[in-house]
Design an enzyme around this catalytic site. Structure first.
Site, PDB file in Angstrom:
ATOM      1  N   ASP A  91     -44.690  40.303  18.824  1.00 57.25           N
ATOM      2  CA  ASP A  91     -46.102  40.462  19.379  1.00 57.25           C
ATOM      3  C   ASP A  91     -47.011  40.305  18.338  1.00 57.25           C
ATOM      4  O   ASP A  91     -46.679  40.782  17.178  1.00 57.25           O
ATOM      5  CB  ASP A  91     -46.329  41.590  20.130  1.00 57.25           C
ATOM      6  CG  ASP A  91     -47.796  41.822  21.081  1.00 57.25           C
ATOM      7  OD1 ASP A  91     -47.984  41.011  21.669  1.00 57.25           O
ATOM      8  OD2 ASP A  91     -48.145  42.928  20.718  1.00 57.25           O
TER       9      ASP A  91
ATOM     10  N   GLU B   1     -51.224  41.574  17.271  1.00 58.37           N
ATOM     11  CA  GLU B   1     -52.626  42.258  17.544  1.00 58.37           C
ATOM     12  C   GLU B   1     -53.589  41.336  16.468  1.00 58.37           C
ATOM     13  O   GLU B   1     -53.359  41.008  15.399  1.00 58.37           O
ATOM     14  CB  GLU B   1     -52.721  43.655  17.219  1.00 58.37           C
ATOM     15  CG  GLU B   1     -51.920  44.490  18.102  1.00 58.37           C
ATOM     16  CD  GLU B   1     -52.369  44.613  19.508  1.00 58.37           C
ATOM     17  OE1 GLU B   1     -53.410  44.072  19.825  1.00 58.37           O
ATOM     18  OE2 GLU B   1     -51.434  45.007  20.516  1.00 58.37           O
TER      19      GLU B   1
ATOM     20  N   HIS C  80     -56.636  51.676  19.326  1.00 66.48           N
ATOM     21  CA  HIS C  80     -55.536  51.263  18.883  1.00 66.48           C
ATOM     22  C   HIS C  80     -55.251  51.944  17.470  1.00 66.48           C
ATOM     23  O   HIS C  80     -54.226  51.816  16.825  1.00 66.48           O
ATOM     24  CB  HIS C  80     -55.535  49.914  18.619  1.00 66.48           C
ATOM     25  CG  HIS C  80     -55.796  48.687  19.861  1.00 66.48           C
ATOM     26  ND1 HIS C  80     -55.500  47.585  19.727  1.00 66.48           N
ATOM     27  CD2 HIS C  80     -55.989  49.425  20.991  1.00 66.48           C
ATOM     28  CE1 HIS C  80     -55.439  47.044  21.009  1.00 66.48           C
ATOM     29  NE2 HIS C  80     -56.134  48.055  21.901  1.00 66.48           N
TER      30      HIS C  80
ATOM     31  N   HIS D 122     -51.811  50.312  22.928  1.00 64.88           N
ATOM     32  CA  HIS D 122     -51.164  49.056  22.561  1.00 64.88           C
ATOM     33  C   HIS D 122     -50.989  48.945  21.089  1.00 64.88           C
ATOM     34  O   HIS D 122     -51.590  49.489  20.275  1.00 64.88           O
ATOM     35  CB  HIS D 122     -51.898  47.753  22.886  1.00 64.88           C
ATOM     36  CG  HIS D 122     -52.054  47.680  24.395  1.00 64.88           C
ATOM     37  ND1 HIS D 122     -51.928  46.389  24.837  1.00 64.88           N
ATOM     38  CD2 HIS D 122     -52.651  48.616  25.429  1.00 64.88           C
ATOM     39  CE1 HIS D 122     -52.343  46.349  26.166  1.00 64.88           C
ATOM     40  NE2 HIS D 122     -52.672  47.806  26.366  1.00 64.88           N
TER      41      HIS D 122
ATOM     42  N   ASP E  33     -45.139  46.780  21.758  1.00 63.22           N
ATOM     43  CA  ASP E  33     -45.315  45.669  23.019  1.00 63.22           C
ATOM     44  C   ASP E  33     -43.987  44.876  22.969  1.00 63.22           C
ATOM     45  O   ASP E  33     -43.405  44.379  23.740  1.00 63.22           O
ATOM     46  CB  ASP E  33     -46.466  44.866  22.992  1.00 63.22           C
ATOM     47  CG  ASP E  33     -47.627  45.708  23.394  1.00 63.22           C
ATOM     48  OD1 ASP E  33     -47.369  46.839  24.217  1.00 63.22           O
ATOM     49  OD2 ASP E  33     -48.728  45.262  23.460  1.00 63.22           O
TER      50      ASP E  33
END
Length: 229
Positions: free
Chosen positions: A7, A9, A57, A150, A155
């Site tokens: 994952d 960001e 975050h 998150h 994740d």
């Protein structure tokens, strides 16, 4: 069979307009089981973060200021994933950003056919139903309470659990429907892989009362009791 659940960001939605990756998290699976090996890296995007979008975050400008740029970590990331398949939720988004970052620093791109898109699998298995990561956690009864904030590694760990459910649980070859099975692919098979020992022993589950009762029983059995040897 080795797979990497991954994952990212990012600062936005499109690398072509200057958006960059700010975090990568990845979890290694071998024969569908987590090995304990992970990859996690924050990245300085060298651009101002969108106001308000990332403070929750913890990924603000100040936090990312001293983090490495992608050019400094790109090769280590490629070394970690090797030639394994990449399990990604909405793979086109993450692959678009990863390959843009790799191209900018003149590192090898990742072929898109290496990606396993869990979003596409979920839509095929449950047409018309919500297919977000949170929705799939609810469907499969996976605890995602810690996902209030998150994060790429968190994740990835949750997605690994979702992925195993999507392909039929932890024994995918025993799925009864075609939707619950998937063909194995030969990717970087480690024939000599073994589970790693625990970094710390599990805590005892006996209560103090149970341990005392056991001690009394052993004393009654005398010096020849098996538990005294």
């Amino acid at each position: 069979m080795r797979e990497i659940v991954l994952d990212t960001e990012t600062t936005g939605f499109n690398p072509e307009t200057g958006d960059r990756i700010v975090e990568i998290g990845a979890v290694e699976l071998y024969n569908y089981m987590p090995t304990g090996e992970t990859y996690h890296q924050y990245i300085n995007p060298r651009r101002a973060m969108p106001q308000g979008a990332f403070e929750v975050h913890g990924l603000g400008d100040e936090f990312l200021a001293d983090k490495p740029i992608f050019a400094d970590i790109g090769q280590s990331f490629l070394d970690f994933i090797g030639d394994a398949k990449l399990v990604i939720h909405n793979a086109s988004f993450d692959m678009k950003f990863l390959n843009a970052e790799l191209e900018w620093v003149r590192l090898p791109l990742i072929p898109f056919d290496r990606a396993i898109d869990t979003l596409a699998i979920a839509k095929q298995r449950f047409p018309g139903s919500p297919a977000s990561l949170d929705a799939l956690c609810r469907r499969f009864g996976i605890d995602n309470a810690s996902r209030t904030l998150h994060g790429a590694l968190l994740d990835s760990e949750i997605l690994a659990e979702v992925y195993l459910e999507l392909i039929g649980g932890r024994q995918p070859d025993f799925g009864l429907s075609s939707g619950g099975r998937r063909e194995q692919t030969a990717v970087d098979v480690k024939q000599d892989w073994r589970p790693k020992p625990r970094t710390a022993p599990l805590p005892p589950r006996l209560t103090a009362e149970e341990e005392a009762a056991h001690g009394e029983l052993v004393n009654e059995l005398g010096d020849g009791a098996l538990w005294r040897r």
